[in-house]
Each structure stands twice: as C-alpha cells, then as structure tokens.
Write a protein that holds these residues in place. Structure first.
Motif, short mmCIF file in Angstrom:
data_model
loop_
_atom_site.label_atom_id
_atom_site.label_comp_id
_atom_site.label_asym_id
_atom_site.label_seq_id
_atom_site.Cartn_x
_atom_site.Cartn_y
_atom_site.Cartn_z
N ILE A 139 0.86 -1.19 0.00
CA ILE A 139 0.00 0.00 0.00
C ILE A 139 0.90 1.24 0.00
O ILE A 139 1.64 1.48 0.96
CB ILE A 139 -0.94 0.03 1.22
CG1 ILE A 139 -1.80 -1.23 1.26
CG2 ILE A 139 -1.81 1.27 1.18
CD1 ILE A 139 -2.67 -1.32 2.50
N SER A 140 0.85 2.00 -1.08
CA SER A 140 1.59 3.26 -1.20
C SER A 140 0.58 4.40 -1.20
O SER A 140 -0.44 4.33 -1.88
CB SER A 140 2.40 3.30 -2.50
OG SER A 140 3.23 2.17 -2.62
N ALA A 141 0.88 5.45 -0.41
CA ALA A 141 -0.09 6.55 -0.30
C ALA A 141 0.64 7.87 -0.16
O ALA A 141 1.72 7.96 0.44
CB ALA A 141 -1.01 6.33 0.90
N TYR A 142 0.03 8.92 -0.72
CA TYR A 142 0.54 10.28 -0.59
C TYR A 142 -0.63 11.19 -0.26
O TYR A 142 -1.73 11.05 -0.82
CB TYR A 142 1.20 10.75 -1.90
CG TYR A 142 1.60 12.21 -1.86
CD1 TYR A 142 2.80 12.61 -1.27
CD2 TYR A 142 0.79 13.20 -2.41
CE1 TYR A 142 3.17 13.94 -1.21
CE2 TYR A 142 1.16 14.53 -2.37
CZ TYR A 142 2.35 14.90 -1.77
OH TYR A 142 2.71 16.22 -1.71
N ARG A 143 -0.40 12.12 0.66
CA ARG A 143 -1.47 13.06 1.04
C ARG A 143 -0.85 14.41 1.34
O ARG A 143 0.22 14.51 1.94
CB ARG A 143 -2.22 12.53 2.28
CG ARG A 143 -3.38 13.39 2.73
CD ARG A 143 -4.31 12.60 3.62
NE ARG A 143 -4.95 11.52 2.88
CZ ARG A 143 -6.05 11.66 2.16
NH1 ARG A 143 -6.64 12.84 2.09
NH2 ARG A 143 -6.57 10.64 1.54
N SER A 144 -1.53 15.46 0.89
CA SER A 144 -1.06 16.82 1.16
C SER A 144 -2.26 17.68 1.56
O SER A 144 -3.41 17.40 1.20
CB SER A 144 -0.37 17.43 -0.06
OG SER A 144 -1.28 17.61 -1.12
N SER A 145 -1.97 18.74 2.31
CA SER A 145 -3.04 19.62 2.77
C SER A 145 -2.50 21.03 2.95
O SER A 145 -1.32 21.24 3.23
CB SER A 145 -3.64 19.12 4.10
OG SER A 145 -2.66 19.17 5.12
N ASN A 146 -3.40 21.98 2.78
CA ASN A 146 -3.12 23.39 3.07
C ASN A 146 -4.26 23.90 3.94
O ASN A 146 -5.43 23.75 3.60
CB ASN A 146 -3.02 24.22 1.79
CG ASN A 146 -2.86 25.70 2.08
OD1 ASN A 146 -3.85 26.45 2.12
ND2 ASN A 146 -1.64 26.14 2.31
N PHE A 147 -3.91 24.49 5.08
CA PHE A 147 -4.91 24.94 6.04
C PHE A 147 -4.56 26.37 6.44
O PHE A 147 -3.46 26.64 6.91
CB PHE A 147 -4.88 24.00 7.25
CG PHE A 147 -6.02 24.20 8.22
CD1 PHE A 147 -7.21 24.80 7.84
CD2 PHE A 147 -5.91 23.77 9.54
CE1 PHE A 147 -8.25 24.98 8.73
CE2 PHE A 147 -6.94 23.93 10.44
CZ PHE A 147 -8.12 24.55 10.03
N GLU A 148 -5.50 27.29 6.26
CA GLU A 148 -5.31 28.69 6.63
C GLU A 148 -6.49 29.15 7.46
O GLU A 148 -7.63 28.75 7.21
CB GLU A 148 -5.20 29.57 5.38
CG GLU A 148 -4.06 29.22 4.45
CD GLU A 148 -4.05 30.13 3.22
OE1 GLU A 148 -4.61 31.24 3.29
OE2 GLU A 148 -3.47 29.72 2.20
N TRP A 149 -6.22 30.00 8.47
CA TRP A 149 -7.32 30.55 9.24
C TRP A 149 -6.95 31.89 9.85
O TRP A 149 -5.77 32.20 10.04
CB TRP A 149 -7.77 29.58 10.33
CG TRP A 149 -6.88 29.50 11.54
CD1 TRP A 149 -6.87 30.32 12.63
CD2 TRP A 149 -5.84 28.55 11.78
NE1 TRP A 149 -5.93 29.93 13.54
CE2 TRP A 149 -5.27 28.86 13.04
CE3 TRP A 149 -5.35 27.47 11.05
CZ2 TRP A 149 -4.23 28.11 13.57
CZ3 TRP A 149 -4.32 26.73 11.59
CH2 TRP A 149 -3.77 27.06 12.83
N ILE A 150 -7.98 32.66 10.14
CA ILE A 150 -7.86 33.87 10.94
C ILE A 150 -8.92 33.78 12.03
O ILE A 150 -10.10 33.59 11.75
CB ILE A 150 -8.08 35.14 10.11
CG1 ILE A 150 -7.03 35.25 9.00
CG2 ILE A 150 -8.02 36.39 10.99
CD1 ILE A 150 -7.22 36.45 8.10
#
Length: 505
Positions: free
Chosen positions: A87-98
């Motif tokens: 099982i090969s997996a890649y995950r990315s995320s961008n999270f911004e808040w004020i």
C-alpha cells in the motif's frame, strides 16, 4: 479503479480531493462575573453583545480555508500459501485561518477594549507512506507480518496580533505583532506481526508485537514584527524574539498486545485484552523561548486492559456488547495555556470505565439502538510552571454519556423505502482545560436530532431531510481561559436543518 493484472495479481488506484471555505470561529466572551478584571471587561461590551452567546465581532474578517488531496496504490498478490499486499499513499493539505480569540467589537465602536488577540496561521503538510505486509492462514492459525514507513513534512507559520487597553493611562502593555514559524520533518519506521491461534473451536489466543522508531527534526523561531520597546510584547511571546533554532531527536518502543477470547456459543463471546500504545516525542510550536523550542516532550505510552462481552439474542434480533477498561498513561503529552503562555508538559494519568451498546429489532420495521459510557479519569501527576494540577480530571472527559436512537421504516409503492429516525445524545459535565478552573467547566447537555430518508428501489439514490439540535441547546465546543479568568468560547451550531442527496454508481 481496480485493475486485475492476472488472476492472482490486482492493482487498486484511488484519488480524493476536498476543499472547504468557512467563515471561521465565532468566539464569545464568558465567565465575566468571575474575572479579576470584570469591571474593565464590561466597559468594552455592549448590551447587544451580551444578549446572545453566539454574538461575536472582531477587528478582522474571519475565515477558515482548507484543501486536501490524496493518492493511493494498493497492489495485492495471491501466492497460494499467503497474500502479499503493498500500500503506497501520498497526502497533502493546506490549512489557513484567521481567528479573533476575544471576539469583541472593534475599538472604533467601543473605545475601551481590554484585550484583542488575533490568531492567523498557514500550514502546509505532505506525507508519504509505504506498507508491505504478508498474511495467511492454516487450519489453526491466522497470521500477518509487515513493515511500515512514513515521511511527513509540515511547514507552519502562525501570527498573533494583540492590543490592550492602557492601564492607569500608561502606554503599556504595548501592542504586539509576533510571528512564529516551524518546519517539522518526521520519519517513522515500524515492523509488526500478529498470530491468531485457534486453540479449540471455542478458544482463541492472539499475540501481537510492533516495533516503532521515529525521528523528528525541527527548525523554528519567533519574529517581532513591530520592533517596539520592550520588544515582542505580543501574546504568547513576552520575551525577546529568537531563532532560527534547530533540534532533532529520535524515540523507539516495543508495543505488545495479547487477547484471549472464548465463545460459549456461536452468538456469545467473552474476551480479555492487554495492550500498549506509543506516541513519539513532540516539539511544541509558538514557544516563549528558544530553549523551549528545542526541548521536546517525552514520548507517551498507554497501557490498557480490557474485558468484554459480545452477544446476540432472540434469534439475533438483539445485539448486546459490554466492556470494562483501565488505561495507565505514562508521560501523557498535555497542552495548556497558563499566564498567556502556551505550554506542553508530560503527565501521569489514569482512565477507567465501562461501555455498553445494544441494537434491538423489536419488529421487522422498528429498531432501537443506543450506548452508555462511564469514564473516571485523573491526572495522577501534572505539575506546570506555576501550579500542581495533580488529582484533576482529564480535559474533555465526561463521566457519563449515553445515546438512544429509534428507527421506523416502511415500503412505498414501487419498492422505495422511507426511514424515520429520531435520536437523543446526552453527556455529563466536563472540563475544557486541565486546570479544571470553574470557567472551563462545561455543563451537561442533551441534543435531539431527527431525519427522514427516502431510498429508491434499486438502493442507488437516497434523499435525507435532517434536523440537528432541535431544541436549540447552547453548548461550548471550544474554550480558551484568559489569565484574568474570562473565557473565549466557541458554541456548537444552533437548531439546524438540511438536506443530503446520495447517489451510488
């Protein structure tokens, strides 16, 4: 997408993407009556603000944006005597808040704002994982063995902008504008195996063992964006800026598990389990000093013991499960806010309790289900820089909670089905913070939800009309305790209605 390469070899490819844009947290000040600075706070609060716990304002426009994507490749090879899986997996995320942490009206409206703290951040994260495992079975044994690898990179920048009402006409505390940044790289390696031994037709013994090795590298610092004197008076940095500083460390642990189960009949089983879990050390972000930034918290372990019953009765129309547990935490990693400063400490703690769950098909069309949990927790040892919190209850740990749900379905002409559902959830009071300060105590709450679901005759299309928190209960889901005793609270959604449409291809 599944591809059958040969009769014995298959490849599953997957991808997912999600994006959401929200208005951010609406924080409302509470516990004003118990604040050491109640008079100052009240001069900056209007009657309109006080009239509703969901009223909030602020000096900036709030938002919360998130984007996540992931990819998966699963290769499975049947070797006759075993199955090899990759099982090969890649995950990315961008999270911004004020987030305005006080949620008061802007100074242009109310000239005597006691305190304003605006928290804004951006976090980019990506991770790659690879698991390879081999599993098989014989007449008396089921087994699995494998290895695991994870690499994660997190780049985070968080800014705190603060304003204060001058005290006695003096020009301090001065405004603050501080940016904390942290780049964190993690590598995790593991090897694991489990053997299930069917000793007799009724008695099973399961033995498992995992070895984990984690490495972490960090680079972080704090920048004073104003350059005022005294420097960096912004919360939570009350000392001069620092960095960049670098640090790295590694931790490893063996974590075993053993389970013994016995079936009195096909539909009644009892079991006992003992297991140990492991969480590697951690570097806190937004620390006050460079020394705190490069000093990790110790790794956390939890040893748990559980005994339970799984059963079905009345021709399998009633399912009843129950368990009792005890968990002993060593070096539990605890985050807390103390005197405007964010801290990370290790604690010793215990948790014990029971859980019950049931499903009863009272008639072919009427079903009742529910659960009950009792949880008794304690920090046996928790010492902060200024307080001894030993003996306090763990944060977010209600002592009692239960749910009950009733469903009734009937068939329409043409074969479609209507399902009517009503549920009630209740939980005991609990604390938002390890300090167990009065302002952090959340009252017990009960929530009523309901739904009507129509499902097509071929089960492909369903339409759900739902309502949540139908009696409009006010309950906090997050709270920050200010040094003056005031809390900045986020409340759960009020009475809410909606519709969901699902279609299966």
């Amino acid at each position: 997408v599944r591809i059958d390469i040969t009769d014995d070899l298959s490849l599953l490819l997957g991808a997912d993407y999600s994006e959401d844009h929200q208005a951010g947290n609406c924080r409302h000040l509470g516990n004003l009556q118990n604040s050491a600075a109640a008079g100052l706070w009240m001069t900056g609060i209007s009657d309109k603000y006080l009239s509703d716990v969901r009223n909030c304002s602020g000096i900036v426009k709030l938002n919360q944006d998130r984007e996540i994507e992931g990819y998966l490749a699963r290769l499975e090879w049947d070797l006759d005597w075993a199955t090899l899986t990759s099982i090969s997996a890649y995950r990315s995320s961008n999270f911004e808040w004020i987030d305005d942490l006080t949620g008061l009206e802007p100074p242009s409206v109310i000239p005597t704002v006691v305190e304003t703290v605006v928290d804004s951040a951006e976090e980019d994260a990506s991770q790659f994982s690879q698991e390879i495992r081999l599993n098989g079975n014989t007449d008396h044994f089921d087994w699995v063995a494998g290895v695991y690898y994870l690499r994660e990179v997190v780049e985070r920048s968080e800014n705190f902008y603060t304003e204060f009402t001058p005290i006695l006409g003096l020009p301090f505390p001065s405004p603050g504008d501080v940016t904390f940044y942290q780049d964190n790289k993690t590598k995790s390696y593991a090897a694991f195996g489990q053997l299930d031994w069917h000793i007799t037709d009724a008695l099973d013994l399961s033995l498992g063992l995992r070895y984990s090795y984690d490495e972490k590298e960090i680079e972080q610092g704090a920048t004073d964006n104003i350059g005022s004197f005294p420097p960096a008076s912004g919360i939570p940095l009350l000392l001069p800026p620092y960095g960049p500083v670098e640090a790295d460390d590694d931790w490893d642990e063996w974590t075993p598990k053993v389970t013994l189960s016995y079936r009195f009949a096909d539909d009644v089983m009892v079991y006992g389990t003992a297991a140990t879990g492991f969480k590697s050390g951690a570097y806190a972000s937004a620390t006050t000093t460079a020394q705190d930034a490069i000093t990790p918290a110790d790794p956390e372990t939890a040893t748990s013991y559980e005994i339970g019953l799984k059963s079905q009765w009345w021709d399998n129309r009633i399912q009843f499960n129950m368990l009792g547990y005890y968990i002993d935490y060593e070096d539990l990693q605890v985050y807390f806010l103390e005197n405007f400063l964010l801290n990370l400490a290790n604690a010793e703690a215990e948790s014990q309790g029971i859980e019950l769950e049931y499903v009863a098909l009272l008639t072919p069309h009427f079903r009742v289900s529910g659960s009950y949990a009792y949880n008794d927790t304690e920090y046996t040892t928790l010492v902060t820089p200024n307080k001894d919190l030993s003996g306090n209850t763990l944060a977010r740990a209600p002592e009692n909670s239960f749910t009950i749900t009733a469903n009734y379905d009937f068939t329409l002409g043409g074969g479609s089905i209507i399902d009517l559902e009503a549920s009630y959830f209740w939980q005991d009071e609990w604390y938002h913070d390890p300090s167990n300060a009065p302002g952090t105590l959340e009252d017990d709450v009960g929530l009523i939800n309901a739904a009507i679901t129509w499902t097509s005759s071929n089960d492909r299309l369903s339409v759900v009309a739902w309502g949540k928190n139908l009696d409009d209960e006010e309950h906090r889901v997050h709270s920050i305790l200010d040094a003056s005793g005031v809390t900045a609270d986020v409340y759960g959604a009020p009475r809410t209605y909606g519709m969901t449409v699902n279609y299966s291809f």
